[in-house]
Design a protein around this motif. Structure first.
Motif, PDB file in Angstrom:
ATOM      1  N   THR A 185      25.610 -30.339  35.973  1.00  0.00           N
ATOM      2  CA  THR A 185      27.006 -30.741  35.886  1.00  0.00           C
ATOM      3  C   THR A 185      27.755 -29.943  34.832  1.00  0.00           C
ATOM      4  O   THR A 185      28.969 -29.858  34.866  1.00  0.00           O
ATOM      5  N   ALA A 186      27.004 -29.351  33.905  1.00  0.00           N
ATOM      6  CA  ALA A 186      27.675 -28.649  32.812  1.00  0.00           C
ATOM      7  C   ALA A 186      28.076 -27.230  33.196  1.00  0.00           C
ATOM      8  O   ALA A 186      28.817 -26.584  32.476  1.00  0.00           O
ATOM      9  N   LEU A 187      27.580 -26.759  34.341  1.00  0.00           N
ATOM     10  CA  LEU A 187      28.007 -25.442  34.806  1.00  0.00           C
ATOM     11  C   LEU A 187      28.981 -25.629  35.960  1.00  0.00           C
ATOM     12  O   LEU A 187      28.840 -26.555  36.752  1.00  0.00           O
ATOM     13  N   ASN A 188      29.959 -24.741  36.022  1.00  0.00           N
ATOM     14  CA  ASN A 188      30.948 -24.827  37.094  1.00  0.00           C
ATOM     15  C   ASN A 188      30.293 -24.440  38.428  1.00  0.00           C
ATOM     16  O   ASN A 188      29.800 -23.327  38.568  1.00  0.00           O
ATOM     17  N   PRO A 189      30.299 -25.365  39.412  1.00  0.00           N
ATOM     18  CA  PRO A 189      29.557 -25.119  40.649  1.00  0.00           C
ATOM     19  C   PRO A 189      30.135 -23.984  41.504  1.00  0.00           C
ATOM     20  O   PRO A 189      29.442 -23.439  42.349  1.00  0.00           O
ATOM     21  N   THR A 190      31.408 -23.655  41.298  1.00  0.00           N
ATOM     22  CA  THR A 190      32.016 -22.672  42.189  1.00  0.00           C
ATOM     23  C   THR A 190      32.269 -21.336  41.493  1.00  0.00           C
ATOM     24  O   THR A 190      33.086 -20.545  41.956  1.00  0.00           O
ATOM     25  N   MET A 191      31.584 -21.108  40.375  1.00  0.00           N
ATOM     26  CA  MET A 191      31.775 -19.833  39.683  1.00  0.00           C
ATOM     27  C   MET A 191      30.392 -19.246  39.449  1.00  0.00           C
ATOM     28  O   MET A 191      29.461 -19.974  39.093  1.00  0.00           O
ATOM     29  N   GLN A 232      30.552 -16.941  34.276  1.00  0.00           N
ATOM     30  CA  GLN A 232      30.544 -18.007  33.273  1.00  0.00           C
ATOM     31  C   GLN A 232      30.063 -17.490  31.919  1.00  0.00           C
ATOM     32  O   GLN A 232      30.470 -17.995  30.880  1.00  0.00           O
ATOM     33  N   ILE A 233      29.178 -16.490  31.951  1.00  0.00           N
ATOM     34  CA  ILE A 233      28.737 -15.914  30.668  1.00  0.00           C
ATOM     35  C   ILE A 233      29.794 -14.960  30.117  1.00  0.00           C
ATOM     36  O   ILE A 233      30.197 -15.048  28.958  1.00  0.00           O
ATOM     37  N   GLU A 285      32.852 -14.778  30.641  1.00  0.00           N
ATOM     38  CA  GLU A 285      34.086 -15.439  30.241  1.00  0.00           C
ATOM     39  C   GLU A 285      34.107 -15.655  28.733  1.00  0.00           C
ATOM     40  O   GLU A 285      35.096 -15.389  28.057  1.00  0.00           O
ATOM     41  N   LYS A 286      32.957 -16.086  28.208  1.00  0.00           N
ATOM     42  CA  LYS A 286      32.871 -16.364  26.783  1.00  0.00           C
ATOM     43  C   LYS A 286      33.068 -15.079  25.966  1.00  0.00           C
ATOM     44  O   LYS A 286      33.786 -15.068  24.965  1.00  0.00           O
ATOM     45  N   TYR A 320      25.062 -18.503  42.015  1.00  0.00           N
ATOM     46  CA  TYR A 320      25.753 -19.727  41.600  1.00  0.00           C
ATOM     47  C   TYR A 320      24.751 -20.753  41.078  1.00  0.00           C
ATOM     48  O   TYR A 320      23.560 -20.688  41.424  1.00  0.00           O
ATOM     49  N   HIS A 355      23.800 -23.670  41.838  1.00  0.00           N
ATOM     50  CA  HIS A 355      22.900 -24.412  42.728  1.00  0.00           C
ATOM     51  C   HIS A 355      21.740 -23.562  43.226  1.00  0.00           C
ATOM     52  O   HIS A 355      20.806 -24.066  43.818  1.00  0.00           O
ATOM     53  N   GLU A 356      21.805 -22.255  42.979  1.00  0.00           N
ATOM     54  CA  GLU A 356      20.720 -21.387  43.437  1.00  0.00           C
ATOM     55  C   GLU A 356      19.601 -21.263  42.402  1.00  0.00           C
ATOM     56  O   GLU A 356      18.631 -20.557  42.623  1.00  0.00           O
TER      57      GLU A 356
END
Lengths: 323, 324, 277
Positions: free
Chosen positions: B102-108, B113-114, B116-117, B152, B154-155
């Motif tokens: 839940t803490a990672l954006n499922p659609t990115m 996500q890395i 971005e920071k 992503y 979920h993979e």
């Protein structure tokens, strides 16, 4: 993704078969003998032999049991032979295709308007949950859902056509004028009326979605990465809020179609809706059947495309995992 | 050793329908640079709220009281502007959440996500950020990093996802890492792998880590210092040896008895009877009194003062008053 | 959540109270319609298309009938059709929803595909088409409206049944060997009540709206009976000179539907504490 497409396609075809059976039953159960015109002494003095009648039945696909007749009829439909209109003896298909662009245009414009208005309003209301701005937007969306569209149309005609004379009250073109501007002027009120209900539904949907997404933990992760809050909203929340709208649009296609029928009848818009209502009044069964089939096909194709689009936009489905 | 983080009189309360819930009540502690400090306690004891306060993630209806001070390298972060917060989060301090799904954006995808920071904090070309992202994934032991960047959440398997989470937190080399129950959602064997990996990185980089957990078992040979929290209060703190071999608070003793141990085979596991107090109406005295087997009459009337037993080993318990 | 807390929440919300009161007023007014001095169907050409006055507080229509009285009688028809359609929809939807959710497997598959079919056709068009073959009376109308709105009830009920099925009291009843039929009647359906009430409220709103649209197009309630929708149909020709003829029934539809929609939504929020926060 491939499995997903195949599954959805199968489902769509299944519904289409059901719908076609329904449409077929309209003809099958319709009162009166289709050969009346040829056999009744009141219409024609020429008396056909039993053999000739049989040939004629064969040609019109009236022989055999229900199943055979259905298959026969469905085959013709697939080949593009939608029969002749009972009331004016013109091909049903050409008449429908003549009117189709008018209805599609109305629907498309209304859908576009709904999406354009509902996205900012829904996001605002969801982001400022329970503040005054949310209360106003939510209040209006309740009104929009409860508003009888045809009545709203009449009210708009009273105010904007009869009293203010800003827009014409009926039709699609002024006689003798042939410009795009004229059509747009005629279309403003119908498009507004048609979009109200969908806009309200979308706003409420986007609002609750935004509220939900804002509380998701990934938002906290993004913030703890040091991403500015506005950028989190734009980069993370927005996409996840708007994704389900694609499905929502697909699901509301049906309301859009029936809505356009009502709006067309209020504004005398020469589209499928008015054609259909005329056909029902004159008991033109081939026409009714053709329009029903077409409306369902438009709806199913819309649903299917929406699902497909969603599948491409959401990586979870794209990679073959349904939620 | 230098102090990197100093919490003074931190109180956090939540305004809810049920009344004001005092999640954290006037706690103070210090974190030493280069050490691992564990904050231990049952769920609902305020440990997660404490960590979120340090990250500035307390949102309405939660309120950090005005008297609270949190010094990060001698700056009170609670007085930070939004801009300073953004700078501090990510470069100063970063956080690993419990459930990576839940803490990672499922659609990115993970790469975005890395990076971005990196891109938010540093003016570097995207390509460079992407390379840095791959390096981070390799650091936390994800094979095929270049390929997995494009995938992503979920993979990934649960363990791999948590590694991604840690990689994101470690990106830009923050001075302080808060790990909030980083292995709770995982299978035991994967838990051990991840902890081992974190230990390695901590040692080679000399990172400061705050480990939030309910499980004293995973703390044992990881943390140098331990803070025990109960009902929004710090009841005992000290070095790992102090807590494990010389526990002074009955609650700490009870927690230790609830941990399965390999060295003492015959002993049966104990549970702590009863439930933590309702934080909307916390008791005036020691909050553990109701469940304590060594309760004294005074326990229910007044909260015990802090007593320093040896250097750095502090406890709040009436049993430790005077007679030692 | 227990019933007391629900009641408290219900009455502490201004919106729900206002809507409830409005609905009670509308329902009472239509029930008490015979108290009006005018006959809703009596033609009086001498007084046709009158403006608002003391004798006719909302004026008269093209046949000299009192608009206010007709609106009250029209409300009877609209509310009755809406209520009846809701009842039919709730009964069908609850039955199919519980059976589908409780049995699972193939039964569930088939039921849900049927629901899908119903959800993916333009309902109003189908109703109009079918209605043009059927005897046009209230019973057909009610069943036609219900036949396209039970699907929503069924979906909600199915989802709730799926969670109820796993609850301890149902598992216990199952383990004790209680017959499935008894479990459904004794344990499942009573616990579905809150969800059903919400669905019912939203379903009435929809039925009234659909009925008015049908009547407006001339396929709903048949003359001489009048509903709010059919009043609008006949008012359409007089909107230039006597717009109040169109304003009155439309406003009545709007208020009634709005109240049912708001009530349904608020009830849902009360039931779902996640949304209340």
């Amino acid at each position: 993704m491939k499995d997903f497409i195949i599954k959805r396609l199968a489902q769509t075809l299944l519904v289409l078969v059901f719908v076609s059976m329904f449409a077929f039953s309209i003809i099958y159960f319709s009162p009166g003998d289709p050969l009346y015109l040829y056999t009744s002494p009141a219409v024609s003095s020429y008396k056909m032999t039993e053999e000739q009648l049989n040939d004629m039945r064969e040609a019109l696909g009236l022989n055999g049991n229900v199943a055979q007749r259905y298959v026969n009829w469905a085959g013709k439909m697939l080949k593009g032979d939608w029969g002749l209109s009972i009331s004016n003896h013109q091909p049903v298909k050409t008449q429908i295709l003549d009117r189709l662009p008018n209805t599609i245009g109305l629907m498309g414009a209304a859908l576009l308007l709904s999406i354009l208005i509902s996205i900012p309003l829904g996001l605002l209301a969801g982001y400022y949950k329970n503040r005054w701005i949310d209360n106003i937007i939510s209040g209006i969306s309740y009104l929009g859902i409860s508003l009888p569209a045809f009545w709203f149309g009449i009210m708009l005609i009273i105010v904007f056509s009869l009293h203010l004379s800003w827009f014409p009250s009926a039709g699609m073109r002024t006689i003798g004028v042939n410009s795009a501007m004229d059509v747009i002027r005629h279309g403003v009120l119908p498009v507004i009326v048609l979009s109200v209900n969908n806009t309200a539904v979308f706003v409420r949907y986007i609002r609750s979605n935004t509220i939900e997404q804002k509380e998701e933990e990934y938002v906290m992760t993004a913030i703890s990465k040091g991403v500015p809050k506005m950028r989190v909203l734009r980069g993370h929340v927005l996409k996840n809020c708007l994704l389900p709208i694609i499905t929502m649009v697909g699901m509301n296609f049906g309301t859009l179609i029936t809505g356009s029928f009502i709006v067309e009848s209020v504004f005398g818009w020469p589209g499928l809706g008015t054609l259909c209502l005329d056909a029902i009044n004159s008991r033109d069964y081939t026409m009714i059947m053709g329009i029903t089939m077409l409306a369902c096909m438009v709806l199913l194709i819309g649903n299917f495309l929406a699902d497909l689009l969603y599948g491409f936009a959401d990586p979870r489905i794209k990679q073959g995992r349904e939620k | 050793m230098d102090t990197i983080l100093k919490v003074e009189n931190l109180s956090v309360l939540f305004r809810t329908y049920a009344g004001e819930v005092q999640a954290v009540r006037n706690i103070s502690f210090e974190i030493e640079e280069g050490n691992v400090t564990a904050i231990v306690g049952e769920s609902g004891c305020g440990k997660s709220v404490t960590s979120k306060s340090i990250m500035g993630l307390i949102n309405k209806p939660g309120i950090v009281s005005k008297e609270s001070k949190i010094f990060f390298q001698d700056e009170n972060i609670l007085e930070y502007t939004e801009k300073q917060w953004e700078n501090y989060r990510g470069q100063g301090c970063s956080m690993v959440f419990q459930d990576a799904l839940t803490a990672l954006n499922p659609t990115m995808n993970i790469g975005k996500q890395i990076t971005e920071k990196i891109l938010v904090h540093k003016k570097v070309p995207k390509k460079e950020a992407w390379q840095e992202g791959i390096r981070m994934l390799e650091l936390v032991g994800i094979p095929n990093a270049a390929m997995r960047m494009k995938q992503y959440p979920h993979e990934f398997s649960g363990g791999m996802r948590q590694r991604v989470m840690i990689a994101i937190a470690l990106t830009l080399n923050p001075k302080l890492l808060i790990a909030d129950e980083p292995t709770t959602a995982l299978d035991v064997t994967i838990q051990a792998d991840i902890l081992e990996m974190m230990k390695d990185i901590q040692k080679t980089h000399g990172m400061t880590i705050i480990l939030i957990t309910h499980d004293l078992g995973i703390v044992a040979n990881f943390a140098q210092n331990i803070i025990v929290m109960y009902a929004g209060k710090v009841v005992e703190k000290g070095s790992s040896e102090d807590i494990f071999y010389r526990p002074a608070h009955p609650y700490t003793e009870a927690l230790l008895r609830a941990v399965p141990r390999l060295d003492v085979s015959e002993e049966t596991l104990e549970t702590i009877e009863g439930a933590p107090p309702n934080m909307a109406k916390p008791p005036i005295g020691c909050p553990f009194a109701a469940r304590c087997k060594k309760k004294l009459p005074v326990c229910e009337q007044k909260f015990p003062e802090k007593a320093e037993l040896t250097k750095g080993h502090e406890v709040c318990c009436w049993l430790q008053k005077g007679d030692r | 959540m227990d019933k007391k807390a629900m009641k408290k929440l219900f009455f502490s919300n201004k919106m729900t109270v206002v809507c409830t009161i409005l609905l009670i007023v509308i329902i009472l007014a239509s029930l008490l319609a015979p108290l009006s001095p005018y006959d809703p169907d009596a033609v009086n050409v001498a007084e046709k298309l009158e403006e608002v006055s003391k004798t006719h507080i909302l004026g008269t229509d093209e046949l000299g009938r009192d608009t206010f009285t007709r609106a009250l009688y029209g409300g009877r028809v609209s509310l009755m059709v809406g209520f009846a359609a809701m009842c039919v929809a709730v009964v069908i939807g609850t039955l199919i929803g519980t059976i589908s959710g409780f049995k699972g497997g193939k039964v569930d598959m088939v039921c849900m595909r049927i629901v899908d079919v119903f959800l993916s056709v333009p309902s109003l068009l189908f109703i109009i088409v079918v209605y043009s073959f059927m005897p046009r009376n209230m019973v057909t109308l009610v069943f036609m409206l219900a036949s396209f709105s039970w699907t929503r009830v069924a979906r909600v009920v199915r989802a709730q049944t799926l969670t109820l099925k796993e609850r301890d009291f149902v598992l216990a009843a199952n383990a004790l060997g209680v017959r499935q039929k008894t479990i459904i009647w004794r344990h499942i359906i009573p616990n579905l009540m809150p969800q059903i009430i919400v669905a019912a409220s939203l379903s009435i709103a929809n039925a009234i709206l659909d009925e008015s649209a049908l009547s407006f197009l001339g396929y709903g309630v048949q003359l001489p009976m009048a509903s709010w929708g059919s009043m609008l149909q006949s008012a359409q020709q007089y909107i230039l000179h006597n717009p109040i003829l169109a304003v009155v029934p439309g406003t009545m539809i709007l208020i009634t539907v709005l109240c049912f929609n708001v009530l349904g939504d608020m009830l849902q929020q009360i039931l779902d504490p996640k949304l209340v926060k």
